[in-house]
Design a protein around this motif. Structure first.
Motif, PDB file in Angstrom:
ATOM      1  N   LEU A   1       0.839  -1.204   0.137  1.00 13.31           N
ATOM      2  CA  LEU A   1      -0.126  -0.050  -0.024  1.00 13.31           C
ATOM      3  C   LEU A   1       0.799   1.153   0.121  1.00 13.31           C
ATOM      4  CD1 LEU A   1      -2.773  -1.214   2.316  1.00 13.31           C
ATOM      5  CD2 LEU A   1      -3.037  -0.515   0.267  1.00 13.31           C
ATOM      6  N   GLY A   2       2.174   1.166   0.836  1.00 11.51           N
ATOM      7  CA  GLY A   2       2.645   2.399   0.771  1.00 11.51           C
ATOM      8  C   GLY A   2       3.359   2.889  -0.829  1.00 11.51           C
ATOM      9  N   PRO A   3       3.891   1.916  -1.547  1.00 12.48           N
ATOM     10  CA  PRO A   3       4.368   2.383  -2.559  1.00 12.48           C
ATOM     11  C   PRO A   3       3.227   2.607  -3.852  1.00 12.48           C
ATOM     12  CG  PRO A   3       5.673   0.498  -2.128  1.00 12.48           C
ATOM     13  CD  PRO A   3       4.679   0.788  -0.940  1.00 12.48           C
ATOM     14  N   GLN A   4       2.210   1.843  -3.566  1.00 13.13           N
ATOM     15  CA  GLN A   4       0.954   2.263  -4.487  1.00 13.13           C
ATOM     16  C   GLN A   4       0.400   3.605  -4.302  1.00 13.13           C
ATOM     17  OE1 GLN A   4      -1.332  -0.975  -3.567  1.00 13.13           O
ATOM     18  NE2 GLN A   4      -0.291  -2.635  -4.686  1.00 13.13           N
ATOM     19  N   ILE A   5       0.129   3.870  -3.019  1.00 14.67           N
ATOM     20  CA  ILE A   5      -0.118   5.223  -2.643  1.00 14.67           C
ATOM     21  C   ILE A   5       0.727   6.343  -3.339  1.00 14.67           C
ATOM     22  CG2 ILE A   5      -0.996   6.642  -0.699  1.00 14.67           C
ATOM     23  CD1 ILE A   5      -1.982   4.287   0.589  1.00 14.67           C
ATOM     24  N   LEU A   6       1.885   6.181  -2.976  1.00 12.78           N
ATOM     25  CA  LEU A   6       3.057   7.296  -3.408  1.00 12.78           C
ATOM     26  C   LEU A   6       2.876   7.272  -4.886  1.00 12.78           C
ATOM     27  CD1 LEU A   6       5.996   6.193  -1.088  1.00 12.78           C
ATOM     28  CD2 LEU A   6       4.386   8.574  -1.021  1.00 12.78           C
ATOM     29  N   ASP A   7       2.827   6.198  -5.695  1.00 18.78           N
ATOM     30  CA  ASP A   7       2.643   6.129  -7.152  1.00 18.78           C
ATOM     31  C   ASP A   7       1.182   7.092  -7.499  1.00 18.78           C
ATOM     32  OD1 ASP A   7       4.766   4.772  -7.368  1.00 18.78           O
ATOM     33  OD2 ASP A   7       3.810   2.590  -7.627  1.00 18.78           O
ATOM     34  N   LEU A   8       0.322   6.871  -6.771  1.00 21.52           N
ATOM     35  CA  LEU A   8      -0.810   7.640  -7.334  1.00 21.52           C
ATOM     36  C   LEU A   8      -0.721   9.297  -6.812  1.00 21.52           C
ATOM     37  CD1 LEU A   8      -3.580   4.974  -5.798  1.00 21.52           C
ATOM     38  CD2 LEU A   8      -3.116   5.662  -8.297  1.00 21.52           C
ATOM     39  N   LEU A   9      -0.030   9.176  -5.966  1.00 15.38           N
ATOM     40  CA  LEU A   9       0.145  10.777  -5.692  1.00 15.38           C
ATOM     41  C   LEU A   9       1.102  11.479  -6.346  1.00 15.38           C
ATOM     42  CD1 LEU A   9       0.748  10.686  -1.654  1.00 15.38           C
ATOM     43  CD2 LEU A   9      -1.115  11.753  -2.820  1.00 15.38           C
ATOM     44  N   ALA A  10       2.136  10.696  -6.975  1.00 14.51           N
ATOM     45  CA  ALA A  10       3.045  11.333  -7.925  1.00 14.51           C
ATOM     46  C   ALA A  10       2.657  11.273  -9.406  1.00 14.51           C
ATOM     47  CB  ALA A  10       4.199  10.510  -7.954  1.00 14.51           C
ATOM     48  N   GLY A  11       2.137  10.046  -9.697  1.00 16.36           N
ATOM     49  CA  GLY A  11       1.826   9.910 -11.226  1.00 16.36           C
ATOM     50  C   GLY A  11       0.473  10.563 -11.548  1.00 16.36           C
ATOM     51  N   LYS A  12      -0.595  10.337 -10.940  1.00 16.25           N
ATOM     52  CA  LYS A  12      -1.773  10.786 -11.137  1.00 16.25           C
ATOM     53  C   LYS A  12      -2.098  12.097 -10.073  1.00 16.25           C
ATOM     54  CE  LYS A  12      -4.352   6.435 -12.236  1.00 16.25           C
ATOM     55  NZ  LYS A  12      -5.509   5.810 -12.288  1.00 16.25           N
ATOM     56  N   GLN A  13      -1.038  12.618  -9.594  1.00 15.71           N
ATOM     57  CA  GLN A  13      -1.331  13.587  -8.848  1.00 15.71           C
ATOM     58  C   GLN A  13      -2.605  13.867  -7.936  1.00 15.71           C
ATOM     59  OE1 GLN A  13      -0.217  17.081 -11.482  1.00 15.71           O
ATOM     60  NE2 GLN A  13       1.852  16.595 -11.127  1.00 15.71           N
ATOM     61  N   LEU A  14      -3.058  12.729  -7.308  1.00 15.88           N
ATOM     62  CA  LEU A  14      -4.316  12.657  -6.603  1.00 15.88           C
ATOM     63  C   LEU A  14      -4.043  13.134  -5.218  1.00 15.88           C
ATOM     64  CD1 LEU A  14      -5.555   8.921  -7.523  1.00 15.88           C
ATOM     65  CD2 LEU A  14      -5.972  11.247  -8.649  1.00 15.88           C
ATOM     66  N   ALA A  15      -5.261  13.611  -4.622  1.00 22.97           N
ATOM     67  CA  ALA A  15      -4.995  14.035  -3.264  1.00 22.97           C
ATOM     68  C   ALA A  15      -5.051  13.070  -2.463  1.00 22.97           C
ATOM     69  CB  ALA A  15      -6.195  14.833  -2.917  1.00 22.97           C
ATOM     70  N   PRO A  16      -4.637  13.101  -1.284  1.00 25.84           N
ATOM     71  CA  PRO A  16      -4.433  12.028  -0.433  1.00 25.84           C
ATOM     72  C   PRO A  16      -5.538  11.006  -0.038  1.00 25.84           C
ATOM     73  CG  PRO A  16      -2.949  13.815   0.649  1.00 25.84           C
ATOM     74  CD  PRO A  16      -4.070  14.342  -0.718  1.00 25.84           C
ATOM     75  N   ALA A  17      -6.623  11.652  -0.010  1.00 22.21           N
ATOM     76  CA  ALA A  17      -7.863  10.878   0.172  1.00 22.21           C
ATOM     77  C   ALA A  17      -8.108   9.883  -0.896  1.00 22.21           C
ATOM     78  CB  ALA A  17      -8.995  11.594   0.516  1.00 22.21           C
ATOM     79  N   GLU A  18      -8.004  10.553  -2.242  1.00 23.07           N
ATOM     80  CA  GLU A  18      -8.383   9.692  -3.326  1.00 23.07           C
ATOM     81  C   GLU A  18      -7.459   8.751  -3.362  1.00 23.07           C
ATOM     82  OE1 GLU A  18     -10.606   8.117  -6.443  1.00 23.07           O
ATOM     83  OE2 GLU A  18     -11.058   9.650  -4.747  1.00 23.07           O
ATOM     84  N   ALA A  19      -6.181   8.915  -3.296  1.00 22.30           N
ATOM     85  CA  ALA A  19      -5.034   8.187  -3.576  1.00 22.30           C
ATOM     86  C   ALA A  19      -5.330   6.880  -2.443  1.00 22.30           C
ATOM     87  CB  ALA A  19      -3.663   8.670  -3.393  1.00 22.30           C
ATOM     88  N   LEU A  20      -5.375   7.126  -1.312  1.00 25.19           N
ATOM     89  CA  LEU A  20      -5.936   6.025  -0.144  1.00 25.19           C
ATOM     90  C   LEU A  20      -6.826   5.366  -0.495  1.00 25.19           C
ATOM     91  CD1 LEU A  20      -5.196   4.917   2.570  1.00 25.19           C
ATOM     92  CD2 LEU A  20      -6.506   6.794   3.326  1.00 25.19           C
ATOM     93  N   LYS A  21      -8.044   5.779  -1.010  1.00 20.06           N
ATOM     94  CA  LYS A  21      -9.254   5.053  -1.415  1.00 20.06           C
ATOM     95  C   LYS A  21      -8.785   4.278  -2.418  1.00 20.06           C
ATOM     96  CE  LYS A  21     -13.934   5.432  -2.831  1.00 20.06           C
ATOM     97  NZ  LYS A  21     -13.937   4.400  -3.653  1.00 20.06           N
ATOM     98  N   GLN A  22      -8.309   4.619  -3.746  1.00 26.41           N
ATOM     99  CA  GLN A  22      -8.053   3.884  -4.873  1.00 26.41           C
ATOM    100  C   GLN A  22      -6.888   2.714  -4.556  1.00 26.41           C
ATOM    101  OE1 GLN A  22      -7.001   5.446  -8.620  1.00 26.41           O
ATOM    102  NE2 GLN A  22      -8.285   7.337  -8.459  1.00 26.41           N
ATOM    103  N   ALA A  23      -6.019   2.872  -3.713  1.00 23.98           N
ATOM    104  CA  ALA A  23      -4.932   1.891  -3.220  1.00 23.98           C
ATOM    105  C   ALA A  23      -5.845   0.609  -2.527  1.00 23.98           C
ATOM    106  CB  ALA A  23      -4.007   2.343  -2.588  1.00 23.98           C
TER     107      ALA A  23
END
Length: 225
Positions: free
Chosen positions: A50-72
């Motif tokens: 979950l750690g790398p996945q959320i960081l990838d979503l924050l960086a690559g898709k530039q999601l807000a933390p709440a959305e990156a967390l939900k998607q992961a």
């Protein structure tokens, strides 16, 4: 089994995590950071992915933390067993505690920080941490450790704590601070604080060694590197 704080320094932009657990080597599984992106603590029946996945979503898709967390969480099974906290490079936060989190569990967001834990002696343990982080002075590491010590003073975990870790990233591609107590019969957070006290005076010298070896000091010990 675990309590932690993820936080950002509003002055330097550094991101960090301090974490402890009754389990061995919490620093090997739970803290995940990426310079300029964010910090994620994965705990309670931990899924390290979950750690790398959320960081990838924050960086690559530039999601807000709440959305990156939900998607992961949605992309992985057994989310009800997970507890995850996030702070991004802008200081925005998010957290999740599944209904199967162990014992008494809680999470609280503060100013550019999130504290969370499970198997706690009480929810007040976590509630003490954001204020301690906000009120402490000094380096980000000092503020993270102040929050951990506030949790201990408030009662900590329901059982003994055996491991602890402190990890911080700045603008480098590698961690500025990466200190761990993988097992201690007593007071791993105190031992982690001692490691930080020993490391802090040398920290910037190791950066200089990496970036400009000709200007770097030597400590004059065999195998010094």
């Amino acid at each position: 089994m675990t309590f932690s704080i993820v936080g950002r320094c509003e002055k330097t932009g550094q991101l960090g995590i301090a974490i402890s657990s009754s389990s061995i080597a919490v620093g090997a599984r739970c803290p995940w950071l990426r310079a300029g992106v964010g910090a994620v603590a994965t705990q309670n029946v931990t899924l390290p992915a979950l750690g790398p996945q959320i960081l990838d979503l924050l960086a690559g898709k530039q999601l807000a933390p709440a959305e990156a967390l939900k998607q992961a969480l949605d992309a992985n099974e057994w989310s009800e067993f997970r507890q995850v906290t996030v702070v991004d490079a802008k200081g925005r936060t998010a957290f999740f505690s599944g209904k199967e989190a162990l014992g008494t569990y809680h999470a609280v967001a503060g100013n550019q920080c999130v504290a969370a834990g499970n198997m706690l002696s009480g929810k007040h343990v976590i509630e003490a941490m954001p204020a301690a982080f906000a009120n402490a002075e000094g380096h980000l590491a000092d503020r993270l450790l102040a929050a951990m010590n506030a949790a201990i003073a408030a009662g900590g975990e329901a059982g003994p704590v055996h491991s602890a870790a402190l990890k911080i990233v700045s603008d480098l591609t590698w961690p500025l601070v990466d200190l761990r107590v993988d097992w201690a019969d007593e007071d791993p957070i105190g031992k982690l604080g001692e490691l930080w006290t020993a490391y802090e005076p040398q920290m910037n010298d190791y950066v200089t060694r990496a970036l400009n070896p000709a200007a770097a000091p030597s400590y004059g010990v065999p195998g010094d590197e």
